[in-house]
Design a protein around this motif. Structure first.
Motif, PDB file in Angstrom:
ATOM      1  N   CYS A 138      61.796  62.129  60.150  1.00  0.00           N
ATOM      2  CA  CYS A 138      61.885  61.024  59.201  1.00  0.00           C
ATOM      3  C   CYS A 138      60.660  61.004  58.279  1.00  0.00           C
ATOM      4  O   CYS A 138      59.527  61.035  58.752  1.00  0.00           O
ATOM      5  N   CYS A 141      58.692  57.399  59.137  1.00  0.00           N
ATOM      6  CA  CYS A 141      57.918  57.146  60.365  1.00  0.00           C
ATOM      7  C   CYS A 141      57.587  58.425  61.135  1.00  0.00           C
ATOM      8  O   CYS A 141      56.821  58.376  62.098  1.00  0.00           O
ATOM      9  N   CYS A 156      67.273  58.109  61.061  1.00  0.00           N
ATOM     10  CA  CYS A 156      66.103  58.144  61.931  1.00  0.00           C
ATOM     11  C   CYS A 156      66.460  57.500  63.267  1.00  0.00           C
ATOM     12  O   CYS A 156      67.027  56.410  63.323  1.00  0.00           O
ATOM     13  N   CYS A 161      62.687  51.863  63.113  1.00  0.00           N
ATOM     14  CA  CYS A 161      62.750  52.415  61.747  1.00  0.00           C
ATOM     15  C   CYS A 161      64.205  52.506  61.289  1.00  0.00           C
ATOM     16  O   CYS A 161      64.646  51.747  60.453  1.00  0.00           O
TER      17      CYS A 161
HETATM   18 ZN   LIG Z   1      61.962  56.756  60.796  1.00  0.00          ZN
END
Ligand SMILES: [Zn+2]
Length: 308
Positions: A138, A141, A156, A161
């Motif tokens: 991702c 994050c 993700c 997130c």
């Molecule tokens: Zn993420």
């Protein structure tokens, strides 16, 4: 006139099927499935065509795939692109062997030699497979992502997130800049000796296409342009560009070549091109200049302008 590469209507993208995982799974393992294989951006070919495997061969390729993308329907059959990165290179680092007669090809080099529908299918598959390979984490994050909707979204897996990521398309403008009977052509240092083409550059954030045309032309050549009109577009999946073509008219400025970006830029009249340029689309050894190859949007726009 040669059709622009990668623009054949070979695929019904059938986006409604992407949100039906059970149906997609059935199609993927069904008797009609076609699969196109990619290994490190090389496409699997056979007999001068895309190798669209079916039946037993498709099933065996599926087992080797690290990413599977549903491209849509081709002649009413479901077609999938596979990332075969798990296949090991040969001892000498050359691409892995597949069945007899199968070879690997770089689409940028061989696209024009394939049937137009094959080039389009492979361009779409190459772009999506490359996107999956480079987006397993991702961007927000850093957590792992997972493919959804037949490979047209990555989600993700980090619960706080949960970002959704969509395939990238990088917009680039390409422009036929003219001044009365002259066209502005340039050369880049990386190009084969003798090849000339029209200017191009990437669109920057916060910029319209028309602004990008004017900015890039001015930055690279010092020429001011107006009268900017859309002409055509061409996917250019190396790895993820969309070339958006415009015509533009010089309105001022002086030709000053940006030598950091370009090897050279010059105005050429139609008569100059007719008299001095080779008809060949590659270096024919004569030392004569030549235009970008047929099938490119650059050449399509030049061919449309040249007859005058
Ligand atoms: Zn993420």
């Amino acid at each position: 006139m040669t059709q622009m590469l990668f623009t054949h209507n070979a695929l019904d993208r059938a986006a409604h099927l992407r949100r039906n995982p059970a149906r997609l799974d059935a199609l993927r393992h069904g008797p009609d499935a076609l699969v196109a294989g990619f290994w490190r951006d090389l496409a699997l070919l056979r007999d001068g065509r895309a190798l669209l495997a079916q039946g037993n061969e498709a099933a065996r390729l599926m087992e080797l795939a690290s990413h599977v993308v549903f491209l849509g329907l081709h002649q009413d059959r479901p077609i999938f692109a596979l990332d075969l990165a798990k296949m090991a290179a040969e001892a000498d680092q050359s691409p892995p062997q597949w069945e007899k007669g199968a070879v690997w090809g770089e689409l940028r080099a061989i696209g024009a030699a394939l049937p137009p529908e094959d080039s389009t299918i492979l361009a779409t598959g190459r772009a999506l497979v490359n996107w999956h390979r480079t987006h397993v984490f991702c961007g927000r994050c850093g957590g792992p992502t997972e493919s959804r909707e037949g490979g047209h979204v990555r989600v993700c897996l980090d619960q706080t997130c949960g970002a959704q990521h969509y395939p990238r398309t990088d917009n680039a403008v390409i422009m036929l800049v003219t001044d009365a009977d002259k066209v502005l052509l340039h050369r880049q240092p990386a190009w084969a000796a003798g090849m000339w083409s029209i200017l191009a550059g990437f669109v920057e954030p916060g910029e319209s296409f028309e602004q990008a045309v004017a900015r890039e032309t001015f930055e690279e050549t010092g020429i001011l342009v107006g009268d900017i009109h859309y002409a055509a577009s061409q996917p250019w999946p190396f790895p993820a560009s969309l070339m958006v073509g415009f015509t533009a008219r010089a309105t001022g400025g002086q030709l000053v070549v940006d030598r950091h970006e370009l090897e050279d830029a010059q105005w050429f009249s139609r008569a100059d091109i007719a008299a001095h340029f080779s008809d060949s689309h590659r270096n024919d050894g004569s030392g004569r200049p030549y235009l970008a190859r047929p099938g490119s949007i650059a050449r399509m726009m030049l061919d449309a302008w040249l007859p005058g």
